[in-house]
Design a protein around this motif. Structure first.
Motif, PDB file in Angstrom:
ATOM      1  N   GLN A  27      -3.816  23.650   9.394  1.00  0.00           N
ATOM      2  CA  GLN A  27      -4.637  22.670   9.054  1.00  0.00           C
ATOM      3  C   GLN A  27      -4.152  21.069   8.890  1.00  0.00           C
ATOM      4  OE1 GLN A  27      -7.645  23.474  10.468  1.00  0.00           O
ATOM      5  NE2 GLN A  27      -8.206  21.259  10.557  1.00  0.00           N
ATOM      6  N   ILE A  28      -3.202  21.452   7.378  1.00  0.00           N
ATOM      7  CA  ILE A  28      -3.168  20.030   6.980  1.00  0.00           C
ATOM      8  C   ILE A  28      -2.330  19.150   8.192  1.00  0.00           C
ATOM      9  CG2 ILE A  28      -0.703  18.954   6.039  1.00  0.00           C
ATOM     10  CD1 ILE A  28      -1.425  20.973   3.679  1.00  0.00           C
ATOM     11  N   ARG A  29      -1.238  19.242   9.359  1.00  0.00           N
ATOM     12  CA  ARG A  29      -0.624  18.893  10.615  1.00  0.00           C
ATOM     13  C   ARG A  29      -1.764  18.564  11.268  1.00  0.00           C
ATOM     14  NH1 ARG A  29       4.619  19.720  11.153  1.00  0.00           N
ATOM     15  NH2 ARG A  29       5.933  20.972  10.547  1.00  0.00           N
ATOM     16  N   LYS A  30      -2.674  19.008  11.791  1.00  0.00           N
ATOM     17  CA  LYS A  30      -3.653  18.878  12.255  1.00  0.00           C
ATOM     18  C   LYS A  30      -4.319  17.256  12.211  1.00  0.00           C
ATOM     19  CE  LYS A  30      -7.600  20.833  15.402  1.00  0.00           C
ATOM     20  NZ  LYS A  30      -8.036  22.077  15.311  1.00  0.00           N
ATOM     21  N   ASP A  31      -5.345  17.706  10.564  1.00  0.00           N
ATOM     22  CA  ASP A  31      -5.830  16.594  10.165  1.00  0.00           C
ATOM     23  C   ASP A  31      -5.162  15.479  10.935  1.00  0.00           C
ATOM     24  OD1 ASP A  31      -7.738  18.268   9.831  1.00  0.00           O
ATOM     25  OD2 ASP A  31      -6.786  18.863   7.638  1.00  0.00           O
ATOM     26  N   PHE A  32      -3.782  15.783   9.999  1.00  0.00           N
ATOM     27  CA  PHE A  32      -2.398  14.518   9.874  1.00  0.00           C
ATOM     28  C   PHE A  32      -2.170  13.505  11.314  1.00  0.00           C
ATOM     29  CE2 PHE A  32       1.660  12.411  10.176  1.00  0.00           C
ATOM     30  CZ  PHE A  32       1.326  11.158   8.602  1.00  0.00           C
ATOM     31  N   ALA A  33      -2.520  14.316  11.755  1.00  0.00           N
ATOM     32  CA  ALA A  33      -2.285  13.671  13.524  1.00  0.00           C
ATOM     33  C   ALA A  33      -3.242  13.609  13.809  1.00  0.00           C
ATOM     34  CB  ALA A  33      -1.618  15.354  14.360  1.00  0.00           C
ATOM     35  N   ASN A  34      -4.050  14.295  13.420  1.00  0.00           N
ATOM     36  CA  ASN A  34      -6.385  13.087  14.445  1.00  0.00           C
ATOM     37  C   ASN A  34      -6.292  11.877  13.470  1.00  0.00           C
ATOM     38  OD1 ASN A  34      -6.207  15.284  15.108  1.00  0.00           O
ATOM     39  ND2 ASN A  34      -7.414  16.216  14.222  1.00  0.00           N
ATOM     40  N   LEU A  35      -6.217  11.723  12.175  1.00  0.00           N
ATOM     41  CA  LEU A  35      -5.673  10.472  10.837  1.00  0.00           C
ATOM     42  C   LEU A  35      -5.079   9.603  12.015  1.00  0.00           C
ATOM     43  CD1 LEU A  35      -6.696  12.090   7.343  1.00  0.00           C
ATOM     44  CD2 LEU A  35      -8.486  10.875   9.378  1.00  0.00           C
ATOM     45  N   CYS A  36      -3.878   9.982  12.313  1.00  0.00           N
ATOM     46  CA  CYS A  36      -2.625   8.997  12.715  1.00  0.00           C
ATOM     47  C   CYS A  36      -3.360   8.178  13.940  1.00  0.00           C
ATOM     48  CB  CYS A  36      -1.391   9.346  12.516  1.00  0.00           C
ATOM     49  SG  CYS A  36      -0.598  10.027  11.336  1.00  0.00           S
ATOM     50  N   ASN A  37      -4.305   8.679  14.580  1.00  0.00           N
ATOM     51  CA  ASN A  37      -4.914   7.811  15.882  1.00  0.00           C
ATOM     52  C   ASN A  37      -6.127   7.886  15.971  1.00  0.00           C
ATOM     53  OD1 ASN A  37      -2.644   8.380  18.669  1.00  0.00           O
ATOM     54  ND2 ASN A  37      -2.685  10.577  17.221  1.00  0.00           N
ATOM     55  N   ASN A  38      -6.648   7.656  14.470  1.00  0.00           N
ATOM     56  CA  ASN A  38      -8.043   7.793  13.820  1.00  0.00           C
ATOM     57  C   ASN A  38      -7.932   5.830  14.222  1.00  0.00           C
ATOM     58  OD1 ASN A  38     -10.556   7.105  13.445  1.00  0.00           O
ATOM     59  ND2 ASN A  38     -10.856   8.538  12.296  1.00  0.00           N
ATOM     60  N   THR A  39      -8.285   4.975  14.513  1.00  0.00           N
ATOM     61  CA  THR A  39      -8.461   3.393  14.057  1.00  0.00           C
ATOM     62  C   THR A  39      -9.720   3.000  13.461  1.00  0.00           C
ATOM     63  OG1 THR A  39     -10.399   3.257  15.887  1.00  0.00           O
ATOM     64  CG2 THR A  39      -8.073   3.157  16.629  1.00  0.00           C
ATOM     65  N   SER A  40     -10.105   3.944  12.508  1.00  0.00           N
ATOM     66  CA  SER A  40     -11.158   4.286  11.207  1.00  0.00           C
ATOM     67  C   SER A  40     -10.359   4.382  10.004  1.00  0.00           C
ATOM     68  CB  SER A  40     -12.216   4.428  11.783  1.00  0.00           C
ATOM     69  OG  SER A  40     -12.265   5.744  11.336  1.00  0.00           O
ATOM     70  N   LYS A  41      -9.485   5.284  10.457  1.00  0.00           N
ATOM     71  CA  LYS A  41      -8.745   5.777   9.026  1.00  0.00           C
ATOM     72  C   LYS A  41      -7.679   4.447   9.602  1.00  0.00           C
ATOM     73  CE  LYS A  41      -8.693   8.055   6.314  1.00  0.00           C
ATOM     74  NZ  LYS A  41      -9.035   7.761   4.863  1.00  0.00           N
ATOM     75  N   ILE A  42      -6.234   3.771  10.592  1.00  0.00           N
ATOM     76  CA  ILE A  42      -5.425   3.100   9.839  1.00  0.00           C
ATOM     77  C   ILE A  42      -5.376   2.829  11.807  1.00  0.00           C
ATOM     78  CG2 ILE A  42      -3.639   5.680  11.309  1.00  0.00           C
ATOM     79  CD1 ILE A  42      -2.504   2.969   8.703  1.00  0.00           C
ATOM     80  N   SER A  43      -5.069   0.941  11.565  1.00  0.00           N
ATOM     81  CA  SER A  43      -5.132   0.081  12.689  1.00  0.00           C
ATOM     82  C   SER A  43      -4.102  -0.452  12.143  1.00  0.00           C
ATOM     83  CB  SER A  43      -6.069   0.352  12.420  1.00  0.00           C
ATOM     84  OG  SER A  43      -6.342  -0.802  14.239  1.00  0.00           O
ATOM     85  N   PRO A  44      -3.004  -0.928  13.902  1.00  0.00           N
ATOM     86  CA  PRO A  44      -2.827   0.106  15.009  1.00  0.00           C
ATOM     87  C   PRO A  44      -2.817   1.707  14.721  1.00  0.00           C
ATOM     88  CG  PRO A  44      -1.452  -1.274  14.238  1.00  0.00           C
ATOM     89  CD  PRO A  44      -2.329  -1.470  13.518  1.00  0.00           C
ATOM     90  N   THR A  45      -3.153   2.192  15.276  1.00  0.00           N
ATOM     91  CA  THR A  45      -2.617   3.520  15.157  1.00  0.00           C
ATOM     92  C   THR A  45      -1.248   4.419  15.522  1.00  0.00           C
ATOM     93  OG1 THR A  45      -3.223   4.340  18.025  1.00  0.00           O
ATOM     94  CG2 THR A  45      -4.838   4.706  16.609  1.00  0.00           C
ATOM     95  N   ILE A  46      -0.967   5.253  15.207  1.00  0.00           N
ATOM     96  CA  ILE A  46       0.633   4.875  15.053  1.00  0.00           C
ATOM     97  C   ILE A  46       0.646   6.779  15.468  1.00  0.00           C
ATOM     98  CG2 ILE A  46       0.606   5.363  12.386  1.00  0.00           C
ATOM     99  CD1 ILE A  46       3.762   4.283  12.691  1.00  0.00           C
TER     100      ILE A  46
END
Length: 496
Positions: free
Chosen positions: A65-84
């Protein structure tokens, strides 16, 4: 990887290392640190370790679940922008799971939750409201990677369609469901960060990375006239060459030609990995070729070279060093010199995760020749991979002429030696000296290699005895104090 993590933990938190203790989920402030590392020099995040360097570990059931959450947030522009795109490495240390994230430095300015963070010492700082610091960051980033230089008048017509098709084919061989499968060429360029806008100048267009990977030869030479890779084979004519390929073309075709050159002039050796037979020669060649192309300082006029002799493969690459001196598995802290190009090479299967090159070459070199490679970071990044172990006879001959006791008394390096104390490994230490000075080196270079600082004492206590014993020879013997003086390993009489 386990040894790398242990070394990072032992060194403690600093400007490029951060520990997070959370056992069951991502820490709330994780992406503030990710953002700060991206905006500074890159870094390493280890989940499952507290501030006191104690390994707490991650709950094994929570890792997916940690892996999944991390991958999702890396692609979430409201969390990290630009995505990475970032990866989590799972490592077990002392029976406990820790998660390792390597953050590359970046030419972009990143925001976390709409705020700009920077790294200083071992902390993350919000600098959004400090206009001077933000301006300084944009200026620094703009000058950071020449691969991001914008060519506003270059268009898709300057790129080759067949290279896009080749890249897509290679990407699908690695991953049948690769997203490039359904993308247009323009979408591939933009999604890979190869088209960008400079927020300071409002200039936009294809980047140098796009042109180097997909461009026509004419476009590449127009944008980077000094771009060239030299492949040289020396067998009988050691002063010049017996075969040569001067490569002036895109990075994908350059990779293929370098691989073919190495395959042409070196012997193959197969090795079982599990139930599969793999070519060790090709494994080593892949790492050397991809690193020579990915990690080049393209602004330099120095030509990148790969030189093959009967004894070794030697590479030279213009470089902006982060550290100076010899790189080992224990002190190697990877960073990406051209992250956009490196990302494309990973997508098409020509490179692995950041830092894998040194590790893979070291491991495969031991299988191929029984000897270890040498890596040196400086203005020219150098790598030497032995093809055969050629020093045994020389070593025995020298030891026969000089006892171990004499050698230890002459070279009382103690704890400052580059290997363990010589009384524990005198033969290995002698090998290091001979290997390092196979090509002429100055006294300063040799001194730095062994970790000393006083050149006068080093010349008196170490260089002079080595010359007297015949292990080193001066390149200017008639003028021992010449400013051009260098030292080269002596070939002991009748040893070969």
């Amino acid at each position: 990887m386990e040894q790398l993590i242990k070394n990072l933990i032992n060194q403690g938190e600093k400007i490029n290392t951060e520990f997070k203790e959370s056992k069951t989920k991502l820490p709330k402030n994780l992406f503030e640190t990710v953002c700060a590392f991206l905006n500074r020099f890159g870094g390493n995040i280890i989940l499952g370790v507290n501030d006191n360097k104690e390994i707490i570990g991650i709950d094994e059931n929570c890792v997916p679940q940690i892996r999944k959450d991390f991958a999702n947030l890396c692609n979430n522009t409201s969390k990290i922008s630009p995505t990475i795109y970032l990866k989590i490495e799972e490592v077990k240390i002392n029976g406990k799971i820790v998660l390792y994230i390597n953050i590359p430095d970046s030419s972009e300015v990143y925001r976390c939750n709409g705020r700009i963070y920077d790294r200083n010492e071992d902390g993350d700082f919000d600098i959004t409201d400090n206009s001077n610091l933000v301006a300084d960051m944009y200026i620094r980033k703009r000058e950071m990677h020449i691969e991001d230089k914008i060519f506003p008048y270059a268009t898709m017509k300057n790129l080759r369609e067949d290279l896009f098709e080749k890249a897509i084919k290679w990407a699908l061989l690695k991953n049948a469901n690769h997203p490039w499968k359904n993308m247009s060429y323009e979408e591939i360029i933009k999604s890979s960060g190869l088209y960008r806008e400079d927020v300071m100048t409002k200039q936009c267009g294809l980047t140098l990375a796009a042109i180097l990977i997909f461009g026509t030869d004419e476009t590449i030479m127009s944008c980077l006239s000094n771009f060239k890779t030299d492949a040289i084979y020396r067998n009988e004519d050691m002063d010049r060459y017996d075969d040569r390929d001067v490569i002036i073309t895109n990075l994908m075709d350059s990779y293929e030609r370098l691989m073919q050159f190495i395959q042409k002039h070196t012997n193959d050796k197969f090795h079982l990995e599990g139930s599969h037979s793999v070519s060790i020669r090709d494994k080593i060649a892949r790492e050397l070729c991809s690193n020579l192309l990915i990690h080049r300082e393209f602004s330099s006029g120095i030509t990148s070279r790969i030189i093959i002799t009967p004894n070794d493969i030697y590479t030279e690459n213009p470089n902006v060093p982060r550290m100076r001196g010899f790189i080992t598995l224990n002190n190697c802290i990877p960073y990406s010199k051209n992250p956009k190009i490196a990302k494309i090479f990973r997508e098409i299967g020509l490179a692995d995760e950041l830092g894998s090159g040194v590790r893979n070459i070291t491991n495969y070199s031991k299988v191929y020749s029984g000897d270890e490679p040498i890596f040196e970071d400086g203005d020219i990044f150098k790598a030497k991979v032995p093809l055969v172990k050629v020093l045994n006879e020389m070593k025995v001959n020298v030891i026969n002429k000089m006892t171990v006791k004499q050698f230890n008394e002459t070279l009382a390096y103690g704890n400052k030696a580059p290997v363990e104390a010589l009384d524990k490994a005198p033969v290995e230490a002698l090998d290091r000296i001979i290997i390092y000075c196979e090509e002429p080196k100055t006294a300063i270079q040799i001194m730095n290699y062994f970790g000393y600082k006083n050149i006068k004492r080093f010349r008196r206590d170490y260089i002079k005895p080595l010359v007297e014993k015949g292990i080193l020879k001066m390149t200017v013997p008639d003028k021992p104090t010449s400013r051009n003086q260098k030292y080269i390993s002596s070939k002991i009489e009748n040893n070969i």
